[in-house]
Design a protein around this motif. Structure first.
Motif, short mmCIF file in Angstrom:
data_model
loop_
_atom_site.label_atom_id
_atom_site.label_comp_id
_atom_site.label_asym_id
_atom_site.label_seq_id
_atom_site.Cartn_x
_atom_site.Cartn_y
_atom_site.Cartn_z
N TYR A 350 6.87 -3.72 -22.63
CA TYR A 350 6.34 -4.39 -21.45
C TYR A 350 4.91 -3.95 -21.25
O TYR A 350 4.55 -2.79 -21.51
N TYR A 351 4.08 -4.86 -20.73
CA TYR A 351 2.66 -4.57 -20.63
C TYR A 351 2.03 -5.28 -19.44
O TYR A 351 2.58 -6.22 -18.89
N ILE A 352 0.85 -4.77 -19.06
CA ILE A 352 -0.05 -5.48 -18.16
C ILE A 352 -1.06 -6.18 -19.06
O ILE A 352 -1.66 -5.55 -19.94
N ASN A 579 -0.22 -1.17 -22.27
CA ASN A 579 1.21 -1.07 -22.58
C ASN A 579 1.85 -0.07 -21.63
O ASN A 579 1.31 1.02 -21.40
N LEU A 580 3.00 -0.43 -21.07
CA LEU A 580 3.60 0.38 -20.00
C LEU A 580 4.85 1.13 -20.43
O LEU A 580 4.94 2.33 -20.30
N TYR A 581 5.85 0.40 -20.90
CA TYR A 581 7.08 1.11 -21.26
C TYR A 581 7.92 0.31 -22.24
O TYR A 581 7.84 -0.92 -22.33
N HIS A 582 8.68 1.07 -23.04
CA HIS A 582 9.68 0.52 -23.95
C HIS A 582 11.03 0.72 -23.27
O HIS A 582 11.46 1.85 -23.04
N PRO A 583 11.73 -0.36 -22.93
CA PRO A 583 12.95 -0.21 -22.14
C PRO A 583 14.15 0.25 -22.96
O PRO A 583 14.20 0.08 -24.18
N LYS A 584 15.10 0.83 -22.26
CA LYS A 584 16.40 1.11 -22.84
C LYS A 584 17.31 -0.07 -22.52
O LYS A 584 17.46 -0.47 -21.36
N GLY A 585 17.88 -0.66 -23.56
CA GLY A 585 18.83 -1.74 -23.35
C GLY A 585 20.18 -1.16 -22.98
O GLY A 585 20.77 -0.39 -23.74
N GLU A 586 20.66 -1.51 -21.80
CA GLU A 586 21.91 -0.94 -21.30
C GLU A 586 22.93 -2.04 -21.05
O GLU A 586 22.61 -3.09 -20.48
N SER A 587 24.16 -1.80 -21.47
CA SER A 587 25.27 -2.73 -21.28
C SER A 587 26.38 -2.04 -20.50
O SER A 587 26.62 -0.84 -20.69
#
Length: 618
Positions: A350-352, A579-587
């Motif tokens: 995710y980014y600005i 660039n802001l963050y690399h997310p954790k994909g959670e289920s």
């Protein structure tokens, strides 16, 4: 880019502020309020939290989705649509359950020539939903639509990224300029027999199979619609795209109430194993409070949790599997249930983003100095990810995560996980700004309370650096439309991997493909030129190096890696993206479903045919 409809990307992510969730809200990887990915529209439909409308079939999987826009593989640019499309249509190869290794799917077998240019695919004995057998001619037609249809949004995937050999012709664009475009009917795709086809590339491409796994490359019946030269079509395009999307996947469309729900039902003549369920029902819900209520009333089997409702202290990790998924439990939640849990670092950033033609470099630098990623991730996104300084995620960065971190620690110029407001004020003052000469700009984001919380933090910090930021929320389709037209100043979006390689991300930083307002659809909305960025030419040359070294050799890989780092540093210099963050994909899922959580490629474009209900819903 080679045509006016290309939007070269798989997952243009809605920056809603948090982590991806397996099957929930698959329109944009949940940026924080439960999210979805890609180009979607957001309306007020589907906000009810009543019982699912699947006709009472207890063997239908119950999920949540974001707004679906089309069932045409070549026209889809959003994950909400992709989640349905991948169950209706089939590609030659795929990423099983989102794990980053391709496997054969519609192709029973394939081979590659010694020079890496010719791929020969043998098709499975498959049947379309209309009863027709799948043949090599269907593949030729489907890829011709991808290249030349007036409805395609992904032609560059085929012509430029994969690089299938083809001819071009000179045409005149809307500005009266002569441009080279694809010459219809010239793809180097040749049927060898009824079930065998040869595809010839212009140069070897290390990620060819990964690109072909993207659902725009799905196969549908020859002449199903007449939106390419030489084909009259057997049905109207709107019918194919909205109510009768004939494919050969494990499900066929049963019902779509736009903005409310989608139902697919098991296809009895599917060539592969399954489905083990009778169908899938997606309830369309955009509002995070409504999503949470829906799941707590046990109307969804597997889902994501909006960041506003998420409590990291409720996660208990018991093991990590060979794909890097953390497995365990979450809870107890509001309805006293303890949920099953999976979390994995996704190939997402995710980014600005800045319209560099509209926002001066000192303002962009002030933003970069002000951002403290640790604060954002811990206080706003509740630890559902890790700091992003590169556009390329750590797992696929040249040299891996250690090289990623070492490069950031030694070279990042704006402070690592700290806010340097003194520096922000300095660059603004040097540019002539001050208390009596403040800079005003418009921040535009997808509708998300979580992401708005982050925007408010930045707004308050930047006020001390003589920047007055107005925050505006817009439906995702509106945001991306404004971006293509050049009507954004600063915006928030994200990108997820089409195939697991740095070049898939770095194409967003190719200056040529960031220009808005023209006949070609830009990949990002930076408007990066030598007039507004001293490193634009450096980025252009580095991207050309990547294009010239696509082969699966050590020498080419080394050249690509060096060019990738150059592009990341060029972005640091000119600040097109922060660039802001690399997310954790959670289920999260209830005990009554034998759910298989997705891997690092995420939940988009996975089939639900192997997901089984093992007990009754409470």
């Amino acid at each position: 880019m080679t045509d006016s409809n290309s939007l070269s990307r798989r997952r243009f992510l809605q920056a809603t502020g948090g982590a991806a969730s397996a099957v929930a809200l698959a329109g944009c990887t949940d940026g924080g309020d439960g999210g979805s990915t890609d180009e979607t529209t957001a309306d007020d439909g589907g906000q009810e939290t009543s019982e699912p409308s699947d006709g009472g079939n207890e063997n239908y999987l119950q999920y949540i989705n974001s707004t679906v826009t089309t069932f045409d593989p070549v026209a889809s640019t959003d994950e909400a649509s992709a989640n349905v499309i991948s169950n209706i249509h089939q590609t030659l190869v795929h990423y099983p359950r989102g794990e980053p290794q391709t496997e054969a799917l519609l192709a029973a077998d394939y081979s590659v020539s010694e020079d890496g240019l010719t791929y020969t695919f043998t098709l499975n004995e498959a049947t379309f939903h209309n009863g027709d057998a799948v043949t090599a001619d269907d593949l030729v037609y489907s890829w011709e639509r991808l290249a030349a249809s007036e409805n395609t949004r992904r032609s560059s995937f085929l012509l430029d990224v994969l690089g299938v050999e083809h001819e071009t012709e000179t045409t005149t664009n809307g500005d009266g300029e002569e441009v080279e475009t694809y010459a219809p009917g010239t793809l180097a795709i040749e049927p060898v027999s009824e079930t065998e086809v040869e595809v010839t590339l212009s140069q070897p491409f290390a990620s060819a199979l990964g690109m072909i796994a993207y659902n725009a490359f799905a196969v549908h019946p020859e002449n199903i619609v007449g939106d390419v030269p030489g084909y009259e079509g057997t049905m109207e395009y709107t019918e194919f795209a909205t109510s009768n999307p004939v494919g050969c996947g494990p499900y066929e469309l049963e019902n779509w109430e736009q903005g409310t729900s989608v139902d697919i039902t098991a296809f009895d003549d599917y060539y592969g194993e399954g489905p083990v369920n009778d169908g899938v029902h997606w309830q369309i819900i955009e509002d995070p409070d409504a999503q949470w209520t829906y799941t707590m009333e046990k109307n969804a089997d597997a889902f994501g949790i909006p960041t506003s409702k998420y409590d990291p202290s409720l996660v208990s990790v018991e093991e990590t599997d060979d794909q890097g998924r953390e497995l365990g439990t979450y809870g107890p939640v509001r309805n006293d249930s303890t949920l099953n849990y999976s979390g994995i670092s996704e190939l997402v950033t995710y980014y600005i983003g800045f319209n560099m033609a509209a926002v001066p470099k000192p303002v962009r630098q002030a933003f970069a100095y002000a951002v403290n990623r640790d604060v954002i991730i811990n206080e706003v996104f509740k630890q559902r990810g890790e700091s992003a300084f590169h556009l390329t995620p750590p797992a696929i960065y040249p040299g891996g995560a250690n090289a990623y971190n070492e490069h950031v620690e030694s070279e990042y110029p704006y402070g690592v996980n700290e806010s340097q407001l003194d520096e922000a004020r300095r660059v603004m003052e040097e540019a002539g700004y001050g208390p009596d000469n403040r800079y005003e700009l418009q921040w535009t984001q997808y509708q998300s309370s979580t992401w708005e919380s982050m925007a408010n933090i930045l707004r308050d910090q930047l006020a001390s650096a003589y920047i007055d930021m107005q925050i505006e929320s817009a439906p995702f389709a509106t945001l991306t439309q404004r971006g293509r037209q050049g009507n954004l100043e600063v915006y928030t979006l994200g990108w997820g991997a089409d195939y697991p390689a740095p070049d898939n991300f770095l194409q967003l930083l190719n200056p040529e493909e960031t220009i808005t307002g023209g006949d070609t659809a830009p990949i990002s909305y930076l408007n990066w030129t030598e007039e507004n960025g001293s490193a634009a030419q450096e980025a252009t040359e580095a991207w050309q190096t990547i294009l010239n070294n696509k082969a699966p050799t050590d020498e080419a890989a080394e050249a690509r890696a060096e060019a990738a780092v150059t592009m990341e540093e060029a972005n640091w210099e000119d600040i097109g993206f922060i660039n802001l963050y690399h997310p954790k994909g959670e289920s999260f899922w209830y005990d009554w479903i034998d759910y298989q959580p997705p891997g690092a490629m995420g939940a988009a474009n996975v089939m639900e045919k192997d997901i089984e209900l093992t007990g009754s819903r409470e």
